[in-house]
Write a protein that holds these residues in place. Structure first.
Motif, PDB file in Angstrom:
ATOM      1  N   GLY A  13     -59.619  63.011  31.100  1.00 42.91           N
ATOM      2  CA  GLY A  13     -60.737  62.072  31.016  1.00 42.91           C
ATOM      3  C   GLY A  13     -61.242  61.835  29.612  1.00 42.91           C
ATOM      4  N   ILE A  14     -62.558  61.690  29.499  1.00 42.40           N
ATOM      5  CA  ILE A  14     -63.178  61.344  28.221  1.00 42.40           C
ATOM      6  C   ILE A  14     -62.946  62.441  27.189  1.00 42.40           C
ATOM      7  CG2 ILE A  14     -65.373  60.911  27.065  1.00 42.40           C
ATOM      8  CD1 ILE A  14     -66.343  59.571  29.632  1.00 42.40           C
ATOM      9  N   HIS A  17     -59.525  62.238  25.559  1.00 44.54           N
ATOM     10  CA  HIS A  17     -59.370  61.112  24.634  1.00 44.54           C
ATOM     11  C   HIS A  17     -60.300  61.220  23.427  1.00 44.54           C
ATOM     12  CE1 HIS A  17     -56.367  58.882  26.884  1.00 44.54           C
ATOM     13  NE2 HIS A  17     -56.966  59.320  27.977  1.00 44.54           N
ATOM     14  N   LEU A  18     -61.420  61.931  23.571  1.00 41.06           N
ATOM     15  CA  LEU A  18     -62.226  62.233  22.390  1.00 41.06           C
ATOM     16  C   LEU A  18     -61.438  63.105  21.422  1.00 41.06           C
ATOM     17  CD1 LEU A  18     -65.773  62.914  23.883  1.00 41.06           C
ATOM     18  CD2 LEU A  18     -65.252  61.275  22.067  1.00 41.06           C
ATOM     19  N   PRO A 207     -71.745  57.203  28.658  1.00 37.82           N
ATOM     20  CA  PRO A 207     -70.478  56.558  28.301  1.00 37.82           C
ATOM     21  C   PRO A 207     -70.208  55.238  29.008  1.00 37.82           C
ATOM     22  CG  PRO A 207     -70.083  58.233  29.941  1.00 37.82           C
ATOM     23  CD  PRO A 207     -71.568  58.294  29.631  1.00 37.82           C
ATOM     24  N   VAL A 210     -66.366  54.770  33.302  1.00 39.95           N
ATOM     25  CA  VAL A 210     -65.063  54.952  32.667  1.00 39.95           C
ATOM     26  C   VAL A 210     -64.009  55.172  33.743  1.00 39.95           C
ATOM     27  CG1 VAL A 210     -63.754  56.300  30.985  1.00 39.95           C
ATOM     28  CG2 VAL A 210     -66.225  55.950  30.681  1.00 39.95           C
ATOM     29  N   THR A 212     -61.746  56.975  35.104  1.00 42.30           N
ATOM     30  CA  THR A 212     -61.187  58.318  35.226  1.00 42.30           C
ATOM     31  C   THR A 212     -61.295  58.737  36.692  1.00 42.30           C
ATOM     32  OG1 THR A 212     -63.327  59.389  34.834  1.00 42.30           O
ATOM     33  CG2 THR A 212     -61.974  58.910  32.899  1.00 42.30           C
ATOM     34  N   PRO A 230     -60.665  55.265  29.259  1.00 38.37           N
ATOM     35  CA  PRO A 230     -61.148  56.450  28.537  1.00 38.37           C
ATOM     36  C   PRO A 230     -60.911  56.361  27.033  1.00 38.37           C
ATOM     37  CG  PRO A 230     -59.256  56.990  29.938  1.00 38.37           C
ATOM     38  CD  PRO A 230     -59.689  55.616  30.302  1.00 38.37           C
ATOM     39  N   GLU A 231     -59.860  55.669  26.625  1.00 33.66           N
ATOM     40  CA  GLU A 231     -59.614  55.480  25.188  1.00 33.66           C
ATOM     41  C   GLU A 231     -60.736  54.663  24.544  1.00 33.66           C
ATOM     42  OE1 GLU A 231     -55.477  55.602  27.142  1.00 33.66           O
ATOM     43  OE2 GLU A 231     -57.453  54.766  27.606  1.00 33.66           O
ATOM     44  N   SER A 233     -63.822  54.231  25.726  1.00 38.04           N
ATOM     45  CA  SER A 233     -65.059  55.008  25.790  1.00 38.04           C
ATOM     46  C   SER A 233     -65.108  56.061  24.693  1.00 38.04           C
ATOM     47  CB  SER A 233     -65.197  55.667  27.161  1.00 38.04           C
ATOM     48  OG  SER A 233     -66.367  56.444  27.235  1.00 38.04           O
ATOM     49  N   ALA A 234     -63.993  56.765  24.493  1.00 39.99           N
ATOM     50  CA  ALA A 234     -63.952  57.793  23.456  1.00 39.99           C
ATOM     51  C   ALA A 234     -64.225  57.201  22.082  1.00 39.99           C
ATOM     52  CB  ALA A 234     -62.596  58.499  23.469  1.00 39.99           C
ATOM     53  N   TRP A 255     -73.078  53.779  25.229  1.00 40.65           N
ATOM     54  CA  TRP A 255     -71.848  53.547  24.475  1.00 40.65           C
ATOM     55  C   TRP A 255     -71.987  52.432  23.443  1.00 40.65           C
ATOM     56  CZ3 TRP A 255     -69.635  48.685  24.979  1.00 40.65           C
ATOM     57  CH2 TRP A 255     -70.135  47.899  26.024  1.00 40.65           C
TER      58      TRP A 255
END
Length: 262
Positions: A13-14, A17-18, A207, A210, A212, A230-231, A233-234, A255
């Motif tokens: 998930g987030i 990708h973070l 966020p 997202v 996910t 997720p990309e 959002s990150a 976000w």
């Protein structure tokens, strides 16, 4: 002093990708966490990032429902990044679980308890054990345009945690757990004012919705253009944190970088 980053959890998930976004957009060594399958989690984080030195990624076991694993992970970070030479510049505490109760009769005690243990107590225990890594008033911060000017502890919240913005009701345990996250953020930031002065602050983040597994049940009800990868959002959550100033400390932001009212 050398800065480092923390993202927990980062197995999917987030959080996953973070970790990938920070590897591509900063030079920081990054501590990531997962409950199980650490090698697989690290492989997912590094997948396709051929220009990234894998030595920058440290994967540790951490389960927010088990404080001993949080303490052990913090102890491992003491070995990886001795406080005399390093400090924690950027931290994302992003555990989350959701049971969408639509009426009071749907509230399940055990599910509600798990929601608070994961969404609120988990990040609270993380800041208990990891806050000593944040800079003190005397710490010389790294000057790097890819990083926020001050160290940031960011915890995942949600717009539905806003009491002011609550017009629909429902989602009792999730809403309450995220409102509590915002209170923890404000209280922790008050602590950082004393411990770190202008060198560190705490914020919470929303966020958006997202794409996910966490939100899969609700994809169909999301307006067009409001369901994010997720990309995406990150990237946005990274931008929001980098753009924060001391005027933003203790608050919750979405976000887009807009404040979510308490």
């Amino acid at each position: 002093m050398q800065p480092w980053a923390l993202i927990s959890p980062a197995s999917r998930g987030i959080g996953l990708h973070l970790a990938r976004h920070l590897l591509q957009n900063t030079k920081l060594p990054i501590v990531t966490t997962a409950r199980t399958d650490l090698d697989q989690a690290k492989e997912q984080i590094l997948n396709g990032l051929h220009d990234v030195d894998e030595k920058r990624v440290h994967i540790l076991k951490l389960d927010v429902l088990d404080e001993s694993t949080i303490q052990d992970a913090a102890s491992a970070c003491s070995d990886l990044f001795p406080k005399k030479e390093h400090y924690l510049h950027l931290s994302y505490a992003v555990p989350g679980i959701l049971f969408p109760e639509k009426s009071p009769q749907q509230i399940d005690y055990d599910d509600a308890l798990l929601t608070f243990r994961t969404n609120t107590l988990g990040p609270m225990m993380m800041l208990k054990h990891f806050s000593p890594f944040l800079p003190r008033k005397s710490t010389q911060l790294a000057q790097d345009p890819s990083l926020p000017k001050t160290a940031v502890w960011a915890t995942m919240s949600a717009r539905v945690g806003s009491i002011t913005d609550n017009q629909l009701g429902g989602w009792y345990s999730y809403r309450a757990s995220k409102a509590a996250v915002n209170q923890v953020t404000k209280t922790f930031d008050n602590h950082l004012r004393t411990q770190s002065g202008e060198k560190a602050m705490a914020i919470s983040l929303h966020p958006g919705t997202v794409k996910t597994d966490f939100s899969k049940e609700f994809w169909g009800g999301v307006k067009e253009g409001k369901l994010f990868s997720p990309e995406f959002s990150a990237g946005k959550l990274y931008e929001v944190v980098v753009d924060r100033t001391l005027d933003h400390r203790g608050k919750c932001f979405d976000w887009k970088g807009e404040e979510v009212p308490p």
